[in-house]
Design an enzyme around this catalytic site. Structure first.
Site, PDB file in Angstrom:
ATOM      1  N   ARG A 126       0.820  -1.220   0.000  1.00  0.00           N
ATOM      2  CA  ARG A 126       0.000   0.000   0.000  1.00  0.00           C
ATOM      3  C   ARG A 126       0.850   1.264   0.000  1.00  0.00           C
ATOM      4  O   ARG A 126       0.442   2.305  -0.509  1.00  0.00           O
ATOM      5  CB  ARG A 126      -0.941  -0.009   1.214  1.00  0.00           C
ATOM      6  N   LEU A 176      -6.746   7.541  -0.726  1.00  0.00           N
ATOM      7  CA  LEU A 176      -6.727   6.109  -0.473  1.00  0.00           C
ATOM      8  C   LEU A 176      -7.735   5.846   0.637  1.00  0.00           C
ATOM      9  O   LEU A 176      -7.606   6.382   1.737  1.00  0.00           O
ATOM     10  CB  LEU A 176      -5.345   5.652  -0.011  1.00  0.00           C
ATOM     11  N   SER A 177      -8.743   5.054   0.353  1.00  0.00           N
ATOM     12  CA  SER A 177      -9.795   4.811   1.331  1.00  0.00           C
ATOM     13  C   SER A 177      -9.258   4.044   2.533  1.00  0.00           C
ATOM     14  O   SER A 177      -8.239   3.347   2.460  1.00  0.00           O
ATOM     15  CB  SER A 177     -10.945   4.030   0.695  1.00  0.00           C
ATOM     16  N   GLN A 178      -9.976   4.160   3.643  1.00  0.00           N
ATOM     17  CA  GLN A 178      -9.642   3.408   4.846  1.00  0.00           C
ATOM     18  C   GLN A 178      -9.648   1.920   4.526  1.00  0.00           C
ATOM     19  O   GLN A 178     -10.595   1.413   3.921  1.00  0.00           O
ATOM     20  CB  GLN A 178     -10.671   3.729   5.932  1.00  0.00           C
TER      21      GLN A 178
END
Length: 371
Positions: free
Chosen positions: A38, A81-83
């Site tokens: 990530r 960037l989403s949780q």
């Protein structure tokens, strides 16, 4: 034994947390989360290649990844960037079994696409975004980790017919309606997972016999709205001008912004948005503001600009008379000619028509009166 790179330990810890919390259970997705770096995507935050701390990339939080300047020099976040928890929930809701052809609406920097590639293979993943700069950055990030899905800088409203039909569509931006072109790009029994702008409803829809229909989940998810080619960056709102009004009213100030009531409120009055600031609740439209507080005499409402709070009260009473429906009682149905949100059943008395050409719905549409 050689020591694992730091990111792999952190990715493994993040994946273990997601699995332990119950939001991640698909074994192939568990492997995808553990083996997808990530931080490669997080380090492009702000549109640069500057390295972000690896530790922050694997925390369970949103990371803004792109900003634009508004007219006065202020910055507006246009992508993030989403949780990881939200990412896991939405990917699990796709019910992937392997081999599905998937369209993602809202590439961002490509982290979701990377997870899908790991789960399904690059050849089964198409991802589109309105922002060509983001698509270019996503391609660089995905190439760095040896994934090569189909990427395109197009308006997601049109879907992506060149790669249709799709078994799954996943939207990572909030929509106020389902774009009609999507229906012609779905296989029979396809699934669509998307967040609605109305109170953060997370919809899981199934396509069968030309109708796309389904219900909301218990979870509320909040994404930036889908953008289109003609959209301009948002500008800061100004304080509405006009008459000041002050009164005491019999209403539960916290219930007005609760996750249970907000979907009903925003479907009934889609130009109203509700926010809570500690002991103070605020609501607003483009031309009016309201603030709700408590004092010794009860609940006090202050309004500026165009009045709208009486309509909020009417919607609140209607919601209570309907049994205070929670998120999972809301649903959505889409055909080639119409679409509507509903409570309990598609033919319910509680329905709100949604249209492709305007997100604004008639105030109080088909709501029972509290009088």
């Amino acid at each position: 034994m050689p020591r694992q790179p730091d990111w792999r330990r952190r990715a493994a810890a993040m994946t273990t947390q997601l699995t332990a919390s119950g939001v991640l259970s698909d074994r192939a997705l568990i492997t995808a989360f553990a083996e997808t770096p990530r931080h490669v995507f997080a380090r492009r935050a702000g549109g640069t290649a500057a390295s972000a701390p690896v530790s922050s990339a694997y925390s369970d939080r949103v990371i803004p990844t792109r900003y634009v300047d508004t007219f006065d020099g202020a910055l507006t976040v246009t992508s993030s960037l989403s949780q990881p928890t939200v990412v896991a929930i939405m990917l699990e809701l796709l019910h992937l079994r392997g081999g599905e052809n998937v369209l993602e609406i809202g590439t961002g920097l490509g982290y979701n696409a990377a997870l899908l590639c790991h789960r399904l293979g690059d050849q089964n993943v198409t991802s589109v975004d309105i922002d060509p700069h983001l698509v270019d950055a996503a391609r660089e990030c995905l190439t760095e980790i040896d994934h090569h899905p189909t990427l395109a800088a197009v308006d997601g409203e049109a879907g992506y017919p060149a790669r249709a039909p799709f078994d799954r569509i996943l939207a990572t931006c909030a929509l106020d309606h389902v774009p009609r072109p999507w229906l012609g790009q779905l296989r029979e029994d396809a699934r669509v997972v998307l967040p609605l702008t109305y109170g953060g409803l997370l919809m899981v829809l199934r396509f069968s016999a030309g109708v796309l229909s389904g219900r909301a989940r218990d979870e509320g998810v909040y994404f930036m709205r889908m953008r289109h080619s003609a959209d301009e960056p948002g500008t800061p709102s100004s304080e509405p001008q006009g008459e000041y009004r002050h009164r005491t009213i019999d209403i539960d100030q916290y219930e007005v912004t609760s996750e249970e009531f907000t979907p009903w409120l925003e479907l009934s009055l889609p130009d109203v948005r509700a926010l809570s600031f500690g002991a103070e609740v605020r609501l607003g439209t483009e031309t009016g503001h309201a603030r709700i507080t408590d004092d010794a005499h009860g609940t006090v409402v202050e309004e500026w600009g165009t009045p709208f709070f009486d309509e909020v009260v009417e919607a609140w009473h209607a919601w209570r008379e309907a049994g205070r429906p929670r998120r999972d009682r809301f649903g959505l149905s889409v055909t080639e000619t119409e679409q509507w949100a509903w409570v309990d059943e598609p033919d319910s008395d509680h329905r709100w028509p949604l249209t492709d050409d305007s997100p604004l719905l008639p105030a109080g549409t088909n709501l029972p009166s509290h009088r």
